[in-house]
Structure formats: structure tokens, C-alpha cells
Design an enzyme around this catalytic site. Structure first.
Site, PDB file in Angstrom:
ATOM      1  N   LYS A 182      29.931   5.761 -35.489  1.00 51.54           N
ATOM      2  CA  LYS A 182      29.780   5.996 -34.043  1.00 51.54           C
ATOM      3  C   LYS A 182      30.125   7.452 -33.719  1.00 51.54           C
ATOM      4  O   LYS A 182      31.270   7.860 -33.825  1.00 51.54           O
ATOM      5  CB  LYS A 182      30.695   5.080 -33.222  1.00 51.54           C
ATOM      6  CG  LYS A 182      30.320   5.160 -31.726  1.00 51.54           C
ATOM      7  CD  LYS A 182      31.395   4.701 -30.787  1.00 51.54           C
ATOM      8  CE  LYS A 182      32.357   5.784 -30.381  1.00 51.54           C
ATOM      9  NZ  LYS A 182      31.769   6.900 -29.610  1.00 51.54           N
ATOM     10  N   GLU A 257      42.669  10.704 -38.980  1.00 56.60           N
ATOM     11  CA  GLU A 257      42.824  12.163 -38.870  1.00 56.60           C
ATOM     12  C   GLU A 257      43.041  12.437 -37.395  1.00 56.60           C
ATOM     13  O   GLU A 257      42.091  12.386 -36.607  1.00 56.60           O
ATOM     14  CB  GLU A 257      41.557  12.880 -39.352  1.00 56.60           C
ATOM     15  CG  GLU A 257      41.148  12.561 -40.770  1.00 56.60           C
ATOM     16  CD  GLU A 257      42.022  13.222 -41.805  1.00 56.60           C
ATOM     17  OE1 GLU A 257      42.785  14.139 -41.472  1.00 56.60           O
ATOM     18  OE2 GLU A 257      41.945  12.801 -42.969  1.00 56.60           O
ATOM     19  N   CYS A 291      41.668  20.486 -34.053  1.00 55.82           N
ATOM     20  CA  CYS A 291      42.827  19.605 -34.299  1.00 55.82           C
ATOM     21  C   CYS A 291      44.000  20.394 -34.877  1.00 55.82           C
ATOM     22  O   CYS A 291      45.145  20.098 -34.600  1.00 55.82           O
ATOM     23  CB  CYS A 291      42.431  18.467 -35.219  1.00 55.82           C
ATOM     24  SG  CYS A 291      41.608  19.025 -36.704  1.00 55.82           S
ATOM     25  N   GLU A 389      49.419  17.785 -27.129  1.00 51.82           N
ATOM     26  CA  GLU A 389      48.209  18.466 -27.569  1.00 51.82           C
ATOM     27  C   GLU A 389      47.320  18.715 -26.358  1.00 51.82           C
ATOM     28  O   GLU A 389      46.972  17.786 -25.630  1.00 51.82           O
ATOM     29  CB  GLU A 389      47.468  17.595 -28.590  1.00 51.82           C
ATOM     30  CG  GLU A 389      46.261  18.297 -29.153  1.00 51.82           C
ATOM     31  CD  GLU A 389      45.524  17.464 -30.183  1.00 51.82           C
ATOM     32  OE1 GLU A 389      45.298  16.269 -29.924  1.00 51.82           O
ATOM     33  OE2 GLU A 389      45.174  18.008 -31.236  1.00 51.82           O
TER      34      GLU A 389
HETATM   35  P1  NAP Z   1      39.340  10.530 -28.823  1.00 50.35           P
HETATM   36  O1  NAP Z   1      39.306  10.360 -27.369  1.00 50.35           O
HETATM   37  O2  NAP Z   1      40.446   9.914 -29.574  1.00 50.35           O
HETATM   38  O3  NAP Z   1      37.937  10.037 -29.359  1.00 50.35           O
HETATM   39  C1  NAP Z   1      37.575  10.096 -30.703  1.00 50.35           C
HETATM   40  C2  NAP Z   1      36.547   9.038 -30.998  1.00 50.35           C
HETATM   41  O4  NAP Z   1      37.129   7.754 -30.775  1.00 50.35           O
HETATM   42  C3  NAP Z   1      35.319   9.085 -30.107  1.00 50.35           C
HETATM   43  O5  NAP Z   1      34.187   8.720 -30.848  1.00 50.35           O
HETATM   44  C4  NAP Z   1      35.655   8.044 -29.070  1.00 50.35           C
HETATM   45  O6  NAP Z   1      34.530   7.513 -28.417  1.00 50.35           O
HETATM   46  C5  NAP Z   1      36.330   6.997 -29.912  1.00 50.35           C
HETATM   47  N1  NAP Z   1      37.168   6.058 -29.160  1.00 50.35           N
HETATM   48  C6  NAP Z   1      37.768   6.244 -27.961  1.00 50.35           C
HETATM   49  N2  NAP Z   1      38.449   5.136 -27.600  1.00 50.35           N
HETATM   50  C7  NAP Z   1      38.269   4.223 -28.584  1.00 50.35           C
HETATM   51  C8  NAP Z   1      38.719   2.886 -28.802  1.00 50.35           C
HETATM   52  N3  NAP Z   1      39.493   2.255 -27.914  1.00 50.35           N
HETATM   53  N4  NAP Z   1      38.359   2.255 -29.933  1.00 50.35           N
HETATM   54  C9  NAP Z   1      37.580   2.883 -30.851  1.00 50.35           C
HETATM   55  N5  NAP Z   1      37.122   4.135 -30.695  1.00 50.35           N
HETATM   56  C10 NAP Z   1      37.463   4.811 -29.586  1.00 50.35           C
HETATM   57  O7  NAP Z   1      39.386  12.051 -29.243  1.00 50.35           O
HETATM   58  P2  NAP Z   1      38.429  13.204 -28.763  1.00 50.35           P
HETATM   59  O8  NAP Z   1      38.874  13.602 -27.410  1.00 50.35           O
HETATM   60  O9  NAP Z   1      37.005  12.860 -28.988  1.00 50.35           O
HETATM   61  O10 NAP Z   1      38.789  14.336 -29.833  1.00 50.35           O
HETATM   62  C11 NAP Z   1      39.896  15.104 -29.715  1.00 50.35           C
HETATM   63  C12 NAP Z   1      41.023  14.601 -30.611  1.00 50.35           C
HETATM   64  O11 NAP Z   1      40.608  14.488 -31.963  1.00 50.35           O
HETATM   65  C13 NAP Z   1      42.172  15.545 -30.639  1.00 50.35           C
HETATM   66  O12 NAP Z   1      43.393  14.840 -30.535  1.00 50.35           O
HETATM   67  C14 NAP Z   1      42.073  16.208 -31.991  1.00 50.35           C
HETATM   68  O13 NAP Z   1      43.258  16.726 -32.482  1.00 50.35           O
HETATM   69  C15 NAP Z   1      41.518  15.131 -32.833  1.00 50.35           C
HETATM   70  N6  NAP Z   1      40.833  15.682 -34.006  1.00 50.35           N
HETATM   71  C16 NAP Z   1      41.435  15.593 -35.232  1.00 50.35           C
HETATM   72  C17 NAP Z   1      40.832  16.120 -36.362  1.00 50.35           C
HETATM   73  C18 NAP Z   1      41.499  16.031 -37.712  1.00 50.35           C
HETATM   74  O14 NAP Z   1      40.854  16.242 -38.716  1.00 50.35           O
HETATM   75  N7  NAP Z   1      42.768  15.707 -37.796  1.00 50.35           N
HETATM   76  C19 NAP Z   1      39.579  16.719 -36.253  1.00 50.35           C
HETATM   77  C20 NAP Z   1      38.983  16.799 -34.992  1.00 50.35           C
HETATM   78  C21 NAP Z   1      39.626  16.259 -33.881  1.00 50.35           C
HETATM   79  P3  NAP Z   1      33.935   8.254 -27.123  1.00 50.35           P
HETATM   80  O15 NAP Z   1      33.433   9.538 -27.579  1.00 50.35           O
HETATM   81  O16 NAP Z   1      32.850   7.385 -26.672  1.00 50.35           O
HETATM   82  O17 NAP Z   1      35.040   8.366 -26.131  1.00 50.35           O
END
Ligand code: NAP
Ligand code: MG
Length: 493
Positions: A182, A257, A291, A389
Site C-alpha cells: 500500500k 522503520e 526520517c 518529530e
Molecule cells: P504515517 O502517517 O505513519 O503513514 C505511513 C503509512 O502508514 C502510510 O501509507 C499510511 O497510509 C499508513 N497508515 C496510516 N495509518 C495506518 C493504520 N492505522 N494502519 C495501517 N497503515 C496506516 O507516516 P507518514 O506521515 O506517511 O510518514 C512520515 C513518518 O515516516 C515519519 O515519522 C518518518 O520518520 C517515518 N519514516 C521513516 C523512515 C525510516 O526508514 N525509518 C523512512 C521514511 C519515513 P496513508 O498514506 O493513507 O495515511
């Protein structure tokens, strides 16, 4: 076509069992260009029914299809083919990634090349997965087989869309898993373009399925589905916690991650120009939507005032602009939601610390989710802007007295994804490396990531590792085989 020319609105479906299909409800959602706030695509809004179809297709492909008979060498060839297609279409993909995320075109070009490199790496690794033989004290042979984990559910974020997809798909395909991925709701475009090449690359129907949709519906359904064996998630710690709880019901394997609040530590003897540059690059690259952003800049008191001044001078010259413009060094944030989130932290930061530069919306843009690169200084590590963050171009600069204090502040965070230390004292550098609890520590650099080397977090930055052989291991089960070479009865009864 000029960078400002109006683009036609694209349309993307889901990719299930080798076919592009609308969502079960027929609903779609809009995807935007964050620099113009205009709709650039309409995308099938998948939900539980679509996830169920995709998981059934992945299950069938894993359990009864020919995929299990595919040689590791052939799976490698599929990955090379995907990489080839990405490289051949790099200009189109880079432009699309740039428009969809708001990142500068030059950065998008690096990303697309990185995605191809990742597929190539796992293409090469596919037939190098090997078991071991153990010297058990018996007249027998004990050895291990490495087997694919099964159906992998993969959920990715919006900051590096195709790169994150490659980090997930590459090792899973190499391992012989089948997949339901997804994409992030904000940025599905490049993944859906690449899905057009799956069949030609040699992926049988059902092996890789892409379901678009919202996290709370499509994402949650994937995590809860009993037909899924493993969830690989990249995103926020908050969603990571929801995922672990939901996956517990079916005891899925989970790798996470998550985010960070990574310290970038500067000692007085560091190379001055490189250090100032590294502080800015560490936190402002990709609009700070990284991240591993070095969002806590720890500076030794001896150089603190001069360092903040030098950073501020340079930060003021960072060129914000339309992402498609090659001169642009910083584009808009990815979405209205992210803009609101980051600007609310800017307001909070003004109460918690002193603004050295930036602090709001740049005046020159009538449209687009632009935010000034912002430096807060004299920040206390207990302030919310130093603990939470922000995921935007916001630096918090924190002074420290000596090495021990730098280490204490660096580790005083719930996160542990990354850290960096800048010094010319090799002994000090390695002492800091050993003392800091993080999945990667850079010395005299911050941010480069290579597909050959492991990536992942300590503490609340998640668990499991991506990239390198570590990333492949996360998609494998280990089976022990014992062969009795003794042909006589056990003789126990
Ligand atoms: P997010 O809100 O956690 O969303 C990430 C993914 O999870 C999206 O595809 C989102 O769908 C999905 N999601 C949201 N709620 C969910 C649920 N209840 N059940 C299953 N999936 C769900 O994060 P983001 O705002 O997209 O990305 C930013 C975050 O990612 C930051 O905290 C960043 O640090 C982290 N990140 C970490 C890394 C690493 O390698 N450690 C790399 C990149 C980013 P939707 O898009 O439809 O909301
Ligand atoms: Mg969402």
C-alpha cells in the site's frame, strides 16, 4: 513542456492479480501537486474488500502458483528487468516524483536512480541466499534451509515514494515472497507507473499487488488480514504502535522503520566549512521530510554563537522555489496536512526557544505548501520541539559543555534511528559512536545511505533492518533439517 505548463489529470487504479482494477466501491481520491495545490491524479480508493482480493491473489500465488518453482536466479532477473525499466523511464519518473512530492527535481532524479540501484542490488543477491551446516554431536547432518516467509504486507510513506517501494519490494521478491503493497495516499503515482512493467519484467499474476487507499482503512485491513504472514512498515512511531497491536492478533512477523529526532553533534575542532554545511544538509535536505533528519543540532559551547550565526547566514540563502526548477534547493512540503503540522510547531517553537532564522511561510509564494527553513537556537532538550518529530525544515540547536554532556543529550530521546558526530579527533569520534544508541552513526557526514549497508532503528525508531543482506533476511524463515545417518532403531523402548 515548461515547468509551469498545465498537466492533465492522471488516473490510477489498483493492481491486483496481474490486472489494473477499480476499487470495489468505485470510489477514488485526489492526489495533488503541493507546489500548485492542483489535482494531478485521481486514484482508486481501496478498502477492506480490495485488500482481501489482493491478499487472496498473493496467497494463491504463494501457496499453489508457479512462483514457488521460480529459481532464485530468475527472481534476480526479474529485479534487473524492473531496474532497467526504471532507468529507461527515469526522466518521466523523476518529473512525476518531483511534482507529486514537491521535492526538487535534482533530488527526485537521485531517488529514481536509487530505486533502480536497490532493485539491481537485490537482483544480484537473490541467488546468494545460503543455509548453514551445524556440527551436531550425532551420526547425522543438521543444516538450514532459507525459505520465503510467505505473503508480505508492505506499507510505505510519502517522503521517498519509489525508493521506499524498492526497499520493500526488492528483498521480498528476491526472497520469493508474494506481496501486497500500500503506497502512501499522498504519493502513489510513481509506484503505479512502475506497476505497468511488472508483467513484462516476468512477475506472474498475484506475486506483487498494489492497493491504494487510506491507512486507516486499506492499511489497517492489510495488517489485520489473517492471510498475511508479515508486515513491513515505514512511517510514524504512532502508526507503528497501532500496527504492532493489530498484528499481534495473528502473530504476524513485523518490521518497523519509524521516525527519529536524530542528534547531529559538532565539536569545536571539526572542519568549520564542512560542519556548517553538514548541519544544514542534515536537517534541510528533502524539506526536512527525512526520517533520519539531523533535527537536533548539538554544538559545543566554545563555538556555539559563531556556529549559529554561520548556519543562519547560509540558511537564509537556501533557494526555495518550484520543484521543477533546477536551481531550487527546497520545495514545498508534501501536503496541506503536513504544512499545518509543521507550522503549528513553528508557533510552538517561538514560545519554547529563540528563532535564529525563518519561522514562517515565505512571502513570495501565493500558492503551495512552502515553509522557510527554520533554525531555533538556545533550545532545551526537554522542549517539545526537541523531543517530537516535526518532519519538516526545522532545526533545533542545543549547546553542550563537553563530550559527556553531548552524549547524554544525544541519547536523551525516545528515538534511536541515526546520529552524526563532527570532529577531527579520531578517539573522540569513536567514543561517541560507541556511546550513542542509534542504528547508524555518521562521522563527518550526515544522510548518505547505501543499499549495501543496514538501515533501521534502536529504541522507538523501530525494529528489524532494511537494505543489504539484513533486509533480505527479514523476508526469510529458517528451517532446520536433521538427517539421521544411523540406520539402526533408536532402541529406547
Ligand atoms: P504515517 O502517517 O505513519 O503513514 C505511513 C503509512 O502508514 C502510510 O501509507 C499510511 O497510509 C499508513 N497508515 C496510516 N495509518 C495506518 C493504520 N492505522 N494502519 C495501517 N497503515 C496506516 O507516516 P507518514 O506521515 O506517511 O510518514 C512520515 C513518518 O515516516 C515519519 O515519522 C518518518 O520518520 C517515518 N519514516 C521513516 C523512515 C525510516 O526508514 N525509518 C523512512 C521514511 C519515513 P496513508 O498514506 O493513507 O495515511
Ligand atoms: Mg492518512
Amino acid at each position: 513542456m515548461s515547468s509551469t505548463a498545465k498537466q492533465s489529470v492522471r488516473s490510477y487504479q489498483n493492481y491486483i492479480n496481474g490486472k489494473f482494477v477499480s476499487s470495489a466501491t468505485g470510489e477514488t481520491f485526489a492526489v495533488y501537486d503541493p507546489s500548485t495545490e492542483e489535482v494531478i491524479a485521481q486514484v482508486a480508493a481501496g478498502g477492506a474488500a480490495d485488500v482481501d482480493s489482493a491478499v487472496k491473489a498473493a496467497r494463491a500465488a504463494f501457496d499453489t502458483g508457479d512462483w514457488g518453482k521460480t529459481s532464485a536466479q530468475d527472481r534476480g532477473r526479474i529485479l534487473f528487468k524492473l531496474a532497467e525499466k526504471i532507468r529507461a523511464n527515469a526522466a518521466m519518473l523523476s518529473e512525476l516524483e518531483c511534482r507529486n512530492t514537491g521535492k526538487p527535481l535534482v533530488e527526485a532524479e537521485y531517488d529514481i536512480a536509487d530505486a533502480a540501484t536497490c532493485f539491481e542490488y537485490y537482483g544480484g543477491l537473490a541467488n546468494k541466499v545460503m543455509g548453514q551446516t551445524m556440527p551436531v554431536p550425532a551420526n547425522g547432518l543438521s543444516f538450514t534451509l532459507k525459505e520465503p516467509m510467505g505473503v508480505a504486507g508492505q506499507i510505505i510513506p510519502w517522503n521517498y515514494p519509489l525508493v521506499m517501494a524498492a526497499w520493500k519490494l526488492g528483498p521480498a521478491i528476491a526472497a520469493g515472497c508474494t506481496i501486497v503493497l500500500k503506497p502512501a495516499e499522498q504519493t502513489p503515482c510513481t509506484m503505479m507507473e512502475a506497476a505497468r512493467w511488472f508483467e513484462e519484467a516476468g512477475l506472474p499474476p498475484g506475486v506483487v499487488n498494489i492497493v491504494n487507499g487510506m491507512g486507516e482503512t486499506a492499511g489497517a485491513a492489510l495488517v489485520a488480514h489473517p492471510g498475511v504472514d508479515k508486515i513491513a512498515f515505514t512511517g510514524s512511531a504512532a502508526v507503528g504502535k497501532i500496527i504492532v497491536k493489530s498484528a499481534a492478533d495473528t502473530l504476524k512477523r513485523v518490521t518497523l522503520e519509524l521516525g527519529g529526532k536524530s542528534p547531529n553533534i559538532f565539536f569545536a575542532e571539526a572542519d568549520w566549512e564542512a560542519a556548517v554545511d553538514g548541519a544544514l544538509f542534515g536537517v534541510f535536505i528533502n524539506q526536512g521530510e527525512v526520517c533520519s533528519a539531523g533535527s537536533r543540532i548539538l554544538v559545543e559551547k566554545k563555538i556555539y554563537s559563531k556556529f549559529v550565526e554561520a548556519m543562519t547566514e547560509k540558511a537564509k540563502k537556501i533557494k526555495l522555489g518550484p520543484p521543477m526548477d533546477r536551481e531550487t534547493k527546497m520545495g514545498p512540503l508534501v501536503s496541506r496536512e503536513q504544512y499545518d503540522r509543521v507550522t503549528s510547531y513553528l508557533e510552538l517553537g517561538k514560545k519554547e526557544a529563540r528563532v535564529a532564522s525563518g519561522g514562517g511561510r515565505p512571502k513570495e509564494f501565493a500558492k503551495g505548501y512552502y515553509v522557510q527553513p527554520t533554525i531555533f537556537c538556545d533550545v532545551n532538550n526537554n522542549a517539545r520541539i526537541a523531543r517530537e518529530e516535526i518532519f519538516g525544515p526545522v532545526a533545533t540547536v542545543i549547546p553542550f559543555e563537553n563530550e559527556a554532556e553531548a552524549i547524554r543529550i544525544a541519547n536523551d530521546t525516545p528515538y534511536g534511528l541515526a546520529a552524526a558526530v563532527w570532529t577531527r579527533d579520531i578517539f573522540k569520534a569513536f567514543r561517541v559512536v560507541k556511546a550513542v544508541r542509534a542504528g547508524i552513526v555518521w562521522i563527518n557526514h550526515m544522510q548518505p545511505t547505501y543499499v549495501e549497508a543496514p538501515w533501521g532503528g534502536y529504541k522507538q525508531s523501530g525494529f528489524g533492518r532494511e537494505l543489504g543482506p539484513w533486509g533480505l533476511e527479514e523476508y526469510l524463515e529458517t528451517k532446520q533439517v536433521f538427517v539421521n545417518l544411523d540406520e539402526t532403531p533408536i532402541g529406547w523402548y
